[in-house]
Design a protein around this motif. Structure first.
Motif: not given
Length: 202
Positions: A1-7, A12-21, A157-163
């Motif tokens: 799955m591809r992720f993007g931010t508007i802003g 945005a940076q906090a969410v991106a850091a979690h996704l990268v980890r 989203f629920h699955e992603l947040a849990d992950r």
């Protein structure tokens, strides 16, 4: 799955850091253009890139993280959403007491501005420092409320947040859940942890 931010601010940076980890790649965007994000991208690592808003909005899941007064401009002129998930992290200031109770919630307004998007409301109930921190604590995991009208989008989203470490909680549809989660609602600014039945951190 591809992720993007508007802003591309704090949330945005906090969410991106979690996704990268968690092993994902993220495309950041803002109104000032990719060049303004060079330092941010360098800090977050090679799994993050900066691009124009139109490119970031083509991701499978897009996080809307702009201040509320800029929502309209941020969503204007984007490619058709075609069922992609738009996670609305924005907050609108509290309404006056005499507002029509039937009026649309902020996320319903976001959905109207992004026809074809499957909108999920999330992250707006937490202060940025709790979003940025490791959601896993010795005492439990950080609760993350979310709301939406599309069951499949909420499940994704629920699955992603849990992950990525949060303890996701479905607050209902955009109207009912959105009212609970908006500024002034009972879930707004609620910082809480969830434990498993034995008291061990999940």
């Amino acid at each position: 799955m591809r992720f993007g931010t508007i802003g591309a601010g704090t949330v945005a940076q906090a969410v991106a850091a979690h996704l990268v980890r968690a092993g994902h790649t993220v495309t950041l965007s803002n109104s000032r253009g990719p060049d303004s994000l060079r330092d941010v991208v360098a800090r977050l690592g090679s799994s993050v890139r900066a691009a124009p808003v139109e490119d970031a909005a083509r991701a499978d899941m897009v996080f809307l993280t702009v201040p509320w007064p800029r929502v309209g401009d941020a969503l204007a002129g984007l490619p058709p959403w075609d069922g992609r998930i738009l996670v609305d992290t924005t907050n609108r200031m509290p309404e006056s007491a005499d507002v029509d109770p039937g009026a649309a919630t902020p996320s319903e307004l976001v959905a109207a501005l992004a026809p074809g998007a499957r909108v999920v409301k999330a992250f707006n109930t937490l202060y940025a420092r709790y979003i940025a921190a490791d959601p896993r604590h010795p005492e439990g995991r950080q609760l993350l409320f979310h709301a939406g009208d599309d069951t499949a989008a909420k499940a994704t989203f629920h699955e992603l947040a849990d992950r990525i470490g949060f303890a996701p909680v479905d607050a209902g549809p955009l109207r009912d859940g959105g009212r609970l989660m908006q500024v002034g609602g009972p879930l707004s600014a609620l910082h809480a942890l969830r434990q498993d039945p034995d008291g061990e951190a999940w």
